[in-house]
Scaffold this motif. Sequence first.
Motif, PDB file in Angstrom:
ATOM      1  N   VAL A  58       0.521  32.507  21.634  1.00  0.00           N
ATOM      2  CA  VAL A  58       0.654  33.095  20.304  1.00  0.00           C
ATOM      3  C   VAL A  58       0.161  32.071  19.287  1.00  0.00           C
ATOM      4  CG1 VAL A  58       2.251  34.002  18.568  1.00  0.00           C
ATOM      5  CG2 VAL A  58       2.610  34.528  20.987  1.00  0.00           C
ATOM      6  N   LYS A  60      -0.258  31.014  15.283  1.00  0.00           N
ATOM      7  CA  LYS A  60       0.265  31.233  13.938  1.00  0.00           C
ATOM      8  C   LYS A  60      -0.492  30.330  12.977  1.00  0.00           C
ATOM      9  CE  LYS A  60       4.883  32.831  14.954  1.00  0.00           C
ATOM     10  NZ  LYS A  60       6.285  32.749  14.628  1.00  0.00           N
ATOM     11  N   GLU A  77       1.641  34.368   6.371  1.00  0.00           N
ATOM     12  CA  GLU A  77       1.615  33.987   7.785  1.00  0.00           C
ATOM     13  C   GLU A  77       0.763  34.981   8.566  1.00  0.00           C
ATOM     14  OE1 GLU A  77       4.740  32.435  11.075  1.00  0.00           O
ATOM     15  OE2 GLU A  77       5.212  34.337  10.128  1.00  0.00           O
ATOM     16  N   THR A  79      -0.241  35.976  12.428  1.00  0.00           N
ATOM     17  CA  THR A  79       0.190  35.816  13.814  1.00  0.00           C
ATOM     18  C   THR A  79      -0.707  36.648  14.718  1.00  0.00           C
ATOM     19  OG1 THR A  79       2.478  35.504  13.103  1.00  0.00           O
ATOM     20  CG2 THR A  79       2.139  36.032  15.405  1.00  0.00           C
ATOM     21  N   THR A  81      -1.382  37.422  19.030  1.00  0.00           N
ATOM     22  CA  THR A  81      -1.077  37.219  20.445  1.00  0.00           C
ATOM     23  C   THR A  81      -2.378  37.278  21.222  1.00  0.00           C
ATOM     24  OG1 THR A  81       1.100  38.225  20.177  1.00  0.00           O
ATOM     25  CG2 THR A  81       0.229  38.076  22.415  1.00  0.00           C
TER      26      THR A  81
END
Length: 170
Positions: A58, A60, A77, A79, A81
């Motif tokens: 992951v 960030k 933020e 994010t 995956t």
Amino acid sequence: NPSFDRKNILVFDGEYSIYRAPDTPYSSRVNQKASLDLKLKSNANTSVSSIPLTATVVRKNWVRYDDPNQKYPTYKEETETLPSLSATSNTQGIAHFEFTPTKDGSYKLTVEGKDKRGNTVQRDFYLYVTDREGTLYGAGAQNSLSLSVDRDEYLPTGTVHATITSTIPN
């Protein structure tokens, strides 16, 4: 007469534990291979070779956002995956994960395996990836800077004369 007894117990996730191998970098560059070497250590005198491991990845990152109606920028933020990775430990218990990050940010690799009893062994590892120029400091850079001062003690209003030296070029 009251009395009591105390015992300490050390509990492990499973028959082995997962650690970052020595000299494994903590940082990498965008569009260059990033690697994570892990060391499996037996907790129960069992073999740590040929153990399959998977890593969920992951990323960030904080992205700057300039709102024309605000005086100061804000950060959001981001994010993401990524596809999972897999590796198998060798005869020394070393497992090698490798991938090529395409964006900067902090990458969290959650590594998981199972022991012979079916216990899940899991640990998180982090890797910082950047697209900026400059020197990346990692596991091997702990002793790269040294500081020496002219005295052992100083008064609160005293002046410190310090020398900083580096083994890293430039």
